[in-house]
Design a protein around this motif. Sequence first.
Motif, PDB file in Angstrom:
ATOM      1  N   VAL A 101       0.936  -1.177  -0.054  1.00 41.53           N
ATOM      2  CA  VAL A 101      -0.141  -0.152  -0.008  1.00 41.53           C
ATOM      3  C   VAL A 101       0.746   1.311  -0.033  1.00 41.53           C
ATOM      4  O   VAL A 101       1.843   1.502   0.738  1.00 41.53           O
ATOM      5  CB  VAL A 101      -0.905   0.191   1.261  1.00 41.53           C
ATOM      6  CG1 VAL A 101      -1.802   1.316   1.260  1.00 41.53           C
ATOM      7  CG2 VAL A 101      -1.716  -1.167   1.365  1.00 41.53           C
ATOM      8  N   GLY A 102       0.751   2.036  -0.992  1.00 41.32           N
ATOM      9  CA  GLY A 102       1.506   3.323  -1.134  1.00 41.32           C
ATOM     10  C   GLY A 102       0.789   4.333  -0.427  1.00 41.32           C
ATOM     11  O   GLY A 102      -0.233   4.495  -0.067  1.00 41.32           O
ATOM     12  N   GLU A 103       1.401   5.617  -0.737  1.00 43.49           N
ATOM     13  CA  GLU A 103       0.612   6.741  -0.309  1.00 43.49           C
ATOM     14  C   GLU A 103      -0.498   7.316  -0.886  1.00 43.49           C
ATOM     15  O   GLU A 103      -1.451   7.877  -0.519  1.00 43.49           O
ATOM     16  CB  GLU A 103       2.025   8.024  -0.166  1.00 43.49           C
ATOM     17  CG  GLU A 103       2.696   7.784   0.604  1.00 43.49           C
ATOM     18  CD  GLU A 103       4.108   8.760   0.516  1.00 43.49           C
ATOM     19  OE1 GLU A 103       3.584   9.751  -0.403  1.00 43.49           O
ATOM     20  OE2 GLU A 103       5.010   8.707   1.022  1.00 43.49           O
ATOM     21  N   ASP A 104      -0.515   6.911  -2.344  1.00 44.26           N
ATOM     22  CA  ASP A 104      -1.597   6.993  -3.088  1.00 44.26           C
ATOM     23  C   ASP A 104      -2.610   6.007  -3.347  1.00 44.26           C
ATOM     24  O   ASP A 104      -2.311   4.773  -3.590  1.00 44.26           O
ATOM     25  CB  ASP A 104      -1.266   7.662  -4.737  1.00 44.26           C
ATOM     26  CG  ASP A 104      -0.436   8.807  -4.765  1.00 44.26           C
ATOM     27  OD1 ASP A 104      -0.571   9.701  -3.691  1.00 44.26           O
ATOM     28  OD2 ASP A 104       0.594   8.974  -5.338  1.00 44.26           O
ATOM     29  N   MET A 105      -3.966   6.371  -2.983  1.00 44.53           N
ATOM     30  CA  MET A 105      -4.805   5.087  -2.746  1.00 44.53           C
ATOM     31  C   MET A 105      -5.222   4.578  -4.321  1.00 44.53           C
ATOM     32  O   MET A 105      -5.181   5.330  -5.310  1.00 44.53           O
ATOM     33  CB  MET A 105      -6.275   5.883  -2.200  1.00 44.53           C
ATOM     34  CG  MET A 105      -7.110   4.370  -2.270  1.00 44.53           C
ATOM     35  SD  MET A 105      -6.794   3.253  -1.114  1.00 44.53           S
ATOM     36  CE  MET A 105      -6.823   3.884   0.479  1.00 44.53           C
ATOM     37  N   LEU A 106      -5.098   3.401  -4.376  1.00 41.44           N
ATOM     38  CA  LEU A 106      -5.350   2.727  -5.657  1.00 41.44           C
ATOM     39  C   LEU A 106      -7.201   2.750  -5.907  1.00 41.44           C
ATOM     40  O   LEU A 106      -7.878   2.694  -5.107  1.00 41.44           O
ATOM     41  CB  LEU A 106      -5.191   1.227  -5.820  1.00 41.44           C
ATOM     42  CG  LEU A 106      -3.754   0.734  -5.814  1.00 41.44           C
ATOM     43  CD1 LEU A 106      -3.631  -0.659  -5.409  1.00 41.44           C
ATOM     44  CD2 LEU A 106      -2.812   1.385  -7.078  1.00 41.44           C
ATOM     45  N   VAL A 107      -7.483   3.382  -7.117  1.00 41.46           N
ATOM     46  CA  VAL A 107      -8.652   3.632  -7.247  1.00 41.46           C
ATOM     47  C   VAL A 107      -9.228   2.789  -8.216  1.00 41.46           C
ATOM     48  O   VAL A 107      -8.901   2.586  -9.548  1.00 41.46           O
ATOM     49  CB  VAL A 107      -9.210   4.893  -7.930  1.00 41.46           C
ATOM     50  CG1 VAL A 107     -10.790   5.386  -8.282  1.00 41.46           C
ATOM     51  CG2 VAL A 107      -8.464   6.141  -6.925  1.00 41.46           C
ATOM     52  N   ALA A 108     -10.120   1.876  -7.612  1.00 41.44           N
ATOM     53  CA  ALA A 108     -10.723   0.519  -8.548  1.00 41.44           C
ATOM     54  C   ALA A 108     -12.365   1.013  -8.746  1.00 41.44           C
ATOM     55  O   ALA A 108     -13.083   1.575  -7.787  1.00 41.44           O
ATOM     56  CB  ALA A 108     -10.543  -0.598  -8.060  1.00 41.44           C
ATOM     57  N   ARG A 109     -12.926   0.456  -9.799  1.00 41.57           N
ATOM     58  CA  ARG A 109     -14.362   0.575 -10.219  1.00 41.57           C
ATOM     59  C   ARG A 109     -15.119  -0.541  -9.930  1.00 41.57           C
ATOM     60  O   ARG A 109     -16.285  -0.153  -9.797  1.00 41.57           O
ATOM     61  CB  ARG A 109     -14.391   0.939 -11.660  1.00 41.57           C
ATOM     62  CG  ARG A 109     -13.485   2.052 -12.177  1.00 41.57           C
ATOM     63  CD  ARG A 109     -13.303   2.231 -13.685  1.00 41.57           C
ATOM     64  NE  ARG A 109     -12.540   1.087 -13.956  1.00 41.57           N
ATOM     65  CZ  ARG A 109     -12.376   0.609 -15.342  1.00 41.57           C
ATOM     66  NH1 ARG A 109     -13.293   1.219 -16.243  1.00 41.57           N
ATOM     67  NH2 ARG A 109     -11.841  -0.480 -15.587  1.00 41.57           N
ATOM     68  N   SER A 110     -14.480  -1.498  -9.606  1.00 43.25           N
ATOM     69  CA  SER A 110     -15.292  -2.959  -9.245  1.00 43.25           C
ATOM     70  C   SER A 110     -14.273  -3.900  -8.402  1.00 43.25           C
ATOM     71  O   SER A 110     -13.148  -3.660  -8.378  1.00 43.25           O
ATOM     72  CB  SER A 110     -15.729  -3.495 -10.544  1.00 43.25           C
ATOM     73  OG  SER A 110     -14.607  -3.941 -11.209  1.00 43.25           O
ATOM     74  N   SER A 111     -15.111  -4.951  -7.966  1.00 34.70           N
ATOM     75  CA  SER A 111     -14.362  -6.045  -7.329  1.00 34.70           C
ATOM     76  C   SER A 111     -13.540  -6.764  -8.271  1.00 34.70           C
ATOM     77  O   SER A 111     -12.479  -7.183  -7.981  1.00 34.70           O
ATOM     78  CB  SER A 111     -15.066  -6.846  -6.495  1.00 34.70           C
ATOM     79  OG  SER A 111     -16.220  -7.292  -7.314  1.00 34.70           O
ATOM     80  N   GLU A 112     -14.108  -6.921  -9.610  1.00 35.72           N
ATOM     81  CA  GLU A 112     -13.165  -7.641 -10.382  1.00 35.72           C
ATOM     82  C   GLU A 112     -11.927  -7.046 -10.863  1.00 35.72           C
ATOM     83  O   GLU A 112     -11.055  -7.461 -11.221  1.00 35.72           O
ATOM     84  CB  GLU A 112     -14.281  -7.527 -11.888  1.00 35.72           C
ATOM     85  CG  GLU A 112     -15.312  -8.605 -11.681  1.00 35.72           C
ATOM     86  CD  GLU A 112     -15.197  -9.951 -11.605  1.00 35.72           C
ATOM     87  OE1 GLU A 112     -14.026 -10.326 -11.713  1.00 35.72           O
ATOM     88  OE2 GLU A 112     -16.096 -10.900 -11.493  1.00 35.72           O
ATOM     89  N   GLU A 113     -12.110  -5.516 -10.935  1.00 37.42           N
ATOM     90  CA  GLU A 113     -10.753  -4.983 -11.105  1.00 37.42           C
ATOM     91  C   GLU A 113     -10.030  -4.916 -10.067  1.00 37.42           C
ATOM     92  O   GLU A 113      -8.725  -5.081 -10.130  1.00 37.42           O
ATOM     93  CB  GLU A 113     -11.109  -3.427 -11.414  1.00 37.42           C
ATOM     94  CG  GLU A 113     -10.108  -2.574 -11.777  1.00 37.42           C
ATOM     95  CD  GLU A 113     -10.178  -1.141 -12.512  1.00 37.42           C
ATOM     96  OE1 GLU A 113      -9.802  -0.867 -13.602  1.00 37.42           O
ATOM     97  OE2 GLU A 113     -11.079  -0.372 -12.012  1.00 37.42           O
TER      98      GLU A 113
END
Length: 312
Positions: free
Chosen positions: A126-138
């Motif tokens: 986990v980095g400083e910038d949050m990962l932005v996902a659009r779905s659980s599949e992604e």
Amino acid sequence: MNTSESSDRVSGPGQWPEQRASSEAWYDAYGEAYSALPGRSDLRCPNCGHRALRIVFTGHVEDRVGYASFWCDNCRYGIHISRVSVPDGVEILPLGESAERRRRVVPDYRIVPPPDRDDVDPMSEVGEDMLVARSSEECHLYMELHPCECGEEFFEWSRHHLEERPDHPRVSVYEGTCARCGRERRFEFEVPAVSPEPGRYGDDGPSRIIDPGEFLVSSRQFAGNVPPDPGDLAVSELGYAYNAIDLAVAGVEETLKFVPPGAEAVPPEAFTSELGRKTYDADPDAFTRDRLERTLAEYIAVRDPYAAVLEE
């Protein structure tokens, strides 16, 4: 012997020299060593200066996609490159190889943090910038595209929960233990309150965490596991096959989202991962609108008979 080479030699097990080289220097050295394959380069280690750099690929022997372990046999520092194309003529260590066999090929070495993150613990996902996902599949595909440092591709997360934070209203957290090396892994994604329909990766916009090359490679892998005729499979296998080809369709749809309006192909700058760039360089025409639409039609033609059988 060159005395400048011998000054930093590791004298015994557990004795680690100081890591002085920048992560950028390590990635530059990897690029040169990779370009020399299947031959062997005579590069000096960016850290200790010895000509003892090694590359080992772990991955799928069939499609020659794997993960690179790149290290110096002298100072035992190096990097791990996720999801790369393995050049022809280069041996691949199969996924699922025993830990004993792997240790004989890839020694324990210390991972140098990636570029622009030298202040981050290299053991953290986990980095400083949050990962932005659009779905659980992604989220799931992203985790598959980022194996453990030991080379284990499959992350069997055992804990999942949602969190609310002041700066991120909905965070999806996945945690688990690597089945091969025992390392604790954790991924955090900011996710929307409303997800797309099942089997879809996202909404109308392109992904912010997976590039078009990664989507197309994953689609090819899903489609490659599905025979064109549902009659070739047992009834118990039809649901799995349908889900696989449906994700292959979804991956091509995602790749097409990277084609700008009015353009005829995905632009080169859209490829931000090592795997994505290698896939694009190997076949740029695969990312034209025409080719992608034809690929999409081919996968849909395979999917529809499975849908029909499952509806009976």
